[in-house]
Design an enzyme around this catalytic site. Structure first.
Site, PDB file in Angstrom:
ATOM      1  N   GLU A  92       0.539  -1.377   0.074  1.00 13.38           N
ATOM      2  CA  GLU A  92      -0.149  -0.032  -0.004  1.00 13.38           C
ATOM      3  C   GLU A  92       0.904   1.219  -0.019  1.00 13.38           C
ATOM      4  OE1 GLU A  92      -0.532  -2.555   1.768  1.00 13.38           O
ATOM      5  OE2 GLU A  92      -2.474  -3.230   0.874  1.00 13.38           O
ATOM      6  N   HIS A 162     -12.041  -6.710   7.704  1.00 16.16           N
ATOM      7  CA  HIS A 162     -12.835  -6.240   6.282  1.00 16.16           C
ATOM      8  C   HIS A 162     -13.706  -5.479   6.699  1.00 16.16           C
ATOM      9  CE1 HIS A 162     -10.215 -10.170   5.756  1.00 16.16           C
ATOM     10  NE2 HIS A 162     -10.423  -9.797   4.631  1.00 16.16           N
TER      11      HIS A 162
END
Lengths: 357, 481
Positions: A92, A162
Site C-alpha cells: 500500500e 474487512h
C-alpha cells in the site's frame, strides 16, 4: 442492517450538477439513458468515463487488472490497456507513493486500496506527502490528480480486517478531501468529481452496498459537487446526519419515527472534509436537535467533530444534547457484529430520547 | 597526466578482463564537450552460460530495447542437456533447475561488490579506466559548482550559528555526488531529492539569492515561508520540494518515471537518499515497483556512513546498498562517490539505460559525511574527531577533482582564490538582502492547503486577524498581518 434493495435512497430529492451549475428537480429525473445499476457497476462506469475522457488517467492497485475483488475495475484493462490499468505489487505504501509521483506529473492517478482496513501502511504517504504536497511547495507542485478508492464498512461477516471505517483518521488531515457516497447514482457522480478535483481525495466505498444497492443511474458523464451536504429527507423535529451505508439504516429509523409522529430531517454529509457546516447548521436551526450516526467507533469518530462544531454555532437553539449513535469502542467483532453496529432501533431509541429530553 | 583510451577495441578487451556490470562505453572524441554526449556502444558481448553457478552478471546493453526478464534464465536452461530435463520444473515465475545438494546462499559474498573509480587520490586518471571524457568547459563548470556549494555551506552554517537562520545542513564531503550527478542529467530529468542535494539545484541554475530567500523564509521564498531552511523546491528547475521525511520521495520518483515513459519523453526521474533511507519501507516498495513497472528511474544512494549518529553497521548487514538492487531485479552499480568523473560516467550510462530500456538503475555512491548531520548535531559526540579530519583533508572529493583539472592546465591557484572570494562576496550580499526582505503575510498560511481556500479556513483567518488585533505583542513583528 438493510437487506432490501435501496431503491428508495436518492429518489425523492434529485440533484444533478454538471460542471459547476446545479439543477434540482421536483419529479424523479428520468433520463432515457438511465439504467438499473448497482454500486460496483456505477463505480465501474465512473472509472470507464474517467479513463475515456482523460488519456492521462490511470487506475492501479492490487488485482485491479482482472476486474478487482469487488469487480469495480471490470473491463478497464481490456479497453484501455495494461499500461493504463494495471496490477501493482502488494504494497500500500508503494501504491500511494507511486500514485503521488504520477499525480505530481499532472496525471489522474486512481489508486485502489483493496480494503480500507489495509490503508494504514500508506498513512505516512497520505498525511505527510499527499496532503502537504501543494502547501509545502508554495503551490509550485501538487498531486491533486490523486484519488484513493477503498471499500469500507461492515459487510456482515468481515470481522476486524474487512469491516473498518477509518474515515476519522483522514478527517484530521488538512490538505486532503474525504468523500463517502451513499448509493450507486451518488457514487458515480461523486467519484467523477473526486477524480477531476484538483486535490488529493480519499473515496470510501460502502462495500455492503456494492451488490445490494440498486437504483437508476444515468449512463452519461455527470459530476456531483463536493463539500455540499444533501438533505435527502425533510423534517422539522430533529436533524439526522450520516454518510455511506448508514444512511439507509437511518432512513428506516426515520420512517418508524414518523409513525410515532416524529418528523425527521435526514442529511447525507457526502464530503467529510471539507464539510458543509452551513447546511447542517441551517437544519439544526430549524429543528433544534441533532443526531449523528456512523459505524466507526464513537470515541474520536467524525461525529464528535460535527457535534462540537454545531454546539459552538447553535448552542442556544439546541433543545437537547447532540446524540451520537455509533459503533462501540472495540475492534470490529465477528460474532458480535449485530451488537456492535448502530442499528435502526438504537437510532430510533436515541431519536425518542432526544425528542423527550 | 590524464590518459584517455581512444581505441574501442582496447576498451572492449580491457573490459572483458574486468568486472562487467557496466556496459562497454567508448571514449569520445574531444570535439563533443558538453554533457549531452551520445554514447556509441559496442554490441553486447554474448556469454555462454554453461556453468549453472555462474553469476548472471550482464553487460549493459545500452541501446537495446529488449525487456530484460527471465528470458535470460530460460535461454540458459534451454542450452542445458535435454536428457537432464527431469531436473528442471516449471513453477509460477519460471523454470528452475533442481539440485539434491542442500546449499544455502551465503549471507555475504566472498568478495564485496567492487567500486567503480577512475580518478585516484591524487586526481590522476587510472590506467584502463573506461570513462566518459569530460572536456575543459564542463570540468571547470563542475569544479566551480563544487566551490559554490562549499561556499554556501560555510556561510549558511555560520549564519545559523549567528542566529540569523533557524537551521541548516551541509553537504560537506558529498560535493562530487551533488555536482557530478547533476552534470550528467538534463534539465528535463525530474529530481526527487532527500535534503543533502542542494548542489543539484545549484547546478540547474537556482541562484544564491533564491537559496537565501528560502533559508530566511521571506516573501520571495517560493515555498512561502512554510518550511524550515534547506527545504528547497523549484518547479522551473524540475526539482521537487524537499520534505524532512526520509525516503518518502523514492516511490514518488517511480510514479514520475512511469509518467515520463507513458508520455514518451526522453527523460528519466532521479531520486537521492542516504544509507539510512534504504532501511525505510518506502525504499523497498519503490525499487520493487520500479522493476515491475519498468520505470526509467535512477536511484542514487549517498552512502556516507552515517544516519545522524547511526553508523552503517547499525543500519544494515548486507554488503551495503548496491546488493539490494539485484534482490528487486534492478541493475546496480557501486561507485566511488568522491570521484566526480566516475560519478559522471555512471550516471550518464545509467540515464541512457533507464530511458532507452525503460528500466530502473540503482547507484550506490560510497562517500563520507564530513559535516555534522545538521546544525542541531555535534558529531564529535559519536565519532572520533580525527576520523572526520582525515576524510576532510585526505579524501576530499573537491581537492581530488581540483588536482585533475589543474593537471590538465584548466585551473590554477589564482583562479581558485579569485573564484572563492567572489563567491563569498556574492553570497554574503545575497544573505544580507534576504535578511532584509519582509516575511510572507499571514494570509499565506491559509492558501494552498487546497487549490481553493475552503470556508473553515476563511473563518479561521478572520478569527485570527481579530486575535492579532487584540494581542499584537504575541506575534512576530516581521510577519505582516
Amino acid at each position: 442492517m438493510a437487506t432490501t434493495s435501496l431503491r428508495t435512497i436518492g429518489r425523492s430529492v434529485c440533484r444533478v450538477s454538471r460542471r459547476g451549475f446545479s439543477t434540482s428537480c421536483d419529479d424523479k429525473l428520468v433520463q432515457p439513458s438511465s439504467k438499473s445499476t448497482n454500486l460496483y457497476s456505477a463505480i465501474n462506469q465512473a472509472l470507464h468515463i474517467a479513463l475515456e475522457t482523460d488519456p492521462r488517467a490511470y487506475v492501479f492497485g492490487e488485482d485491479v487488472g482482472f476486474g478487482g475483488v469487488f469487480r469495480c475495475t471490470t473491463g478497464l484493462a481490456d479497453r484501455f490497456g495494461k499500461s493504463r490499468v494495471f496490477n501493482t505489487p502488494l504494497c500500500e505504501q508503494g501504491i500511494i507513493g507511486f500514485g503521488i509521483g504520477l499525480a505530481a506529473m499532472g496525471n489522474r492517478a486512481v489508486a485502489e486500496i483493496q480494503f480500507a482496513d489495509y490503508i494504514y501502511p500508506a498513512f505516512d504517504q497520505i498525511v505527510n506527502e499527499a496532503a502537504k504536497f501543494r502547501y509545502r511547495s508554495g503551490n509550485q507542485f501538487n498531486c491533486g490528480g490523486l484519488t484513493i478508492r477503498a471499500p469500507y464498512g461492515a459487510v456482515g461477516h468481515g470481522g476486524h480486517y474487512h469491516s473498518q471505517s477509518p474515515e476519522a483518521f483522514f478527517c484530521h488531515v488538512p490538505g486532503i478531501k474525504v468523500v463517502i457516497p451513499r448509493s450507486p447514482q451518488q457514487a458515480k457522480g461523486l467519484l467523477l468529481s473526486c477524480i477531476r478535483d484538483p486535490n488529493p481525495v480519499v473515496f470510501f466505498e460502502p462495500k455492503w452496498l456494492y451488490r445490494l444497492a440498486v437504483e437508476e443511474v444515468p449512463e452519461y458523464d455527470y459530476m456531483l459537487p463536493l463539500s455540499e451536504a444533501e438533505v435527502i429527507r425533510e423534517g422539522s423535529d430533529i436533524t439526522l446526519v450520516g454518510w455511506g451505508a448508514q444512511l439507509s439504516v437511518m432512513e428506516q429509523a426515520c420512517l418508524d419515527a414518523e409513525k410515532e409522529g416524529i418528523s425527521c430531517e435526514l442529511i447525507d454529509l457526502k464530503t467529510l472534509i471539507p464539510w458543509d457546516k452551513e447546511t447542517i447548521e441551517s437544519s439544526v436551526r430549524k429543528t433544534g436537535r441533532l443526531l449523528i450516526s456512523h459505524e466507526a467507533p464513537v470515541t474520536g469518530g467524525f461525529g464528535a467533530e460535527i457535534s462540537a462544531s454545531i454546539v459552538e454555532r447553535c448552542f442556544l437553539r439546541l433543545e437537547a444534547p447532540v446524540a451520537r449513535v455509533c459503533g462501540l469502542d472495540t475492534p470490529f467483532p465477528l460474532v458480535f457484529e449485530p451488537f456492535y453496529m448502530p442499528t435502526k432501533n438504537k437510532i430510533l431509541d436515541a431519536i425518542k430520547s432526544t425528542i423527550n429530553y | 597526466m590524464a590518459v584517455f583510451m581512444r581505441k574501442s577495441s582496447k576498451v572492449i578487451n580491457h573490459l572483458k578482463s574486468k568486472m562487467g556490470l557496466l556496459g562497454v562505453i567508448n571514449l569520445l572524441s574531444p570535439s563533443t564537450l558538453f554533457h549531452h554526449q551520445e554514447l556509441s556502444v559496442a554490441a553486447p558481448i554474448a556469454r555462454t552460460l554453461r556453468n549453472p553457478d555462474a553469476d548472471l552478471s550482464i553487460k549493459a546493453t545500452l541501446f537495446s530495447s529488449q525487456r530484460f526478464k527471465s528470458t535470460k534464465a530460460d535461454k540458459h536452461l534451454n542450452s542445458l542437456n535435454d536428457a537432464d530435463d527431469n531436473k528442471i520444473l516449471d513453477f509460477p515465475g519460471g523454470k528452475v533447475s533442481f539440485t539434491p545438494e542442500m546449499r544455502f546462499i551465503s549471507e555475504s559474498p566472498e568478495e564485496r561488490t567492487r567500486c567503480y573509480r577512475v580518478l585516484d587520490d591524487e586526481g590522476q586518471l587510472i590506467i584502463g579506466s573506461n570513462v566518459i571524457q569530460v572536456g575543459e568547459e564542463l570540468a571547470v563548470k563542475m569544479y566551480t559548482g563544487m566551490i559554490m556549494l562549499q561556499t554556501m555551506d560555510t556561510l549558511f552554517y555560520e549564519a545559523q550559528r549567528q542566529g540569523r537562520i533557524s537551521f541548516y545542513l551541509t553537504t560537506i564531503g558529498e560535493e562530487a555526488i551533488n555536482i557530478a550527478t547533476a552534470a550528467a542529467l538534463t534539465i528535463d530529468d525530474c529530481v526527487f531529492p532527500q535534503y543533502r542535494e542542494p548542489g543539484v539545484l545549484l547546478w540547474r541554475g537556482f541562484t544564491l539569492q533564491e537559496f537565501a530567500n528560502q533559508c530566511f523564509g521571506n516573501k520571495a521564498d517560493y515555498g512561502k515561508g512554510r518550511q524550515m531552511p534547506i527545504h528547497y523546491g523549484s518547479n522551473k528547475h524540475n526539482y521537487f520540494t524537499v520534505s524532512s521525511t526520509i525516503a518518502t520521495q523514492i516511490p514518488h520518483a517511480v510514479g514520475a518515471a512511469y509518467s515520463l515513459k507513458m508520455d514518451r519523453k526522453r527523460a528519466c526521474a532521479v531520486t537521492y537518499f542516504g544509507d539510512g533511507g534504504t532501511s525505510e519501507g518506502d525504499f523497498h516498495a519503490a525499487l520493487n515497483f520500479a522493476a515491475v513497472m519498468e520505470a526509467p528511474v535512477i536511484f542514487i544512494c549517498r552512502n556516507n556512513g552515517w544516519a545522524i549518529s547511526t553508523p552503517t553497521s547499525d543500519q544494515f548487514r548486507s554488503d551495503g546498498v548496491v546488493v539490494r538492487g539485484r534482490a528487486y531485479g534492478v541493475r546496480s552499480i557501486r561507485v566511488d562517490g568522491n570521484d566526480a568523473l566516475a560519478i559522471y560516467s555512471a550516471v550518464e550510462a545509467a540515464r541512457e539505460m533507464a530511458i532507452s530500456e525503460h528500466r530502473p538503475i540503482l547507484i550506490e555512491a560510497l562517500t563520507y559525511r564530513v559535516g555534522h548531520h545538521s546544525t542541531s548535531d555535534d558529531s564529535t559526540k559519536y565519532r572520533p574527531a580525527d576520523e572526520i579530519e582525515w576524510w576532510k583533508l585526505a579524501r576530499d572529493p573537491v581537492t581530488r577533482f581540483r588536482k585533475w583539472i589543474e593537471s590538465n592546465g584548466w585551473w590554477s591557484s589564482e583562479a581558485e582564490s579569485s573564484f572563492r572570494s567572489s563567491m563569498r562576496e556574492k553570497l554574503l550580499h545575497a544573505i544580507q538582502v534576504a535578511e532584509k526582505v519582509e516575511k510572507p503575510p499571514v494570509a499565506d498560511m491559509f492558501t494552498d492547503v487546497y487549490d481553493l481556500t475552503p470556508s473553515n479556513l476563511h473563518e479561521q483567518e478572520k478569527l485570527l486577524k481579530e486575535t492579532i488585533r487584540r494581542h499584537p505583542q504575541d506575534y512576530p513583528s516581521d510577519v505582516p498581518a
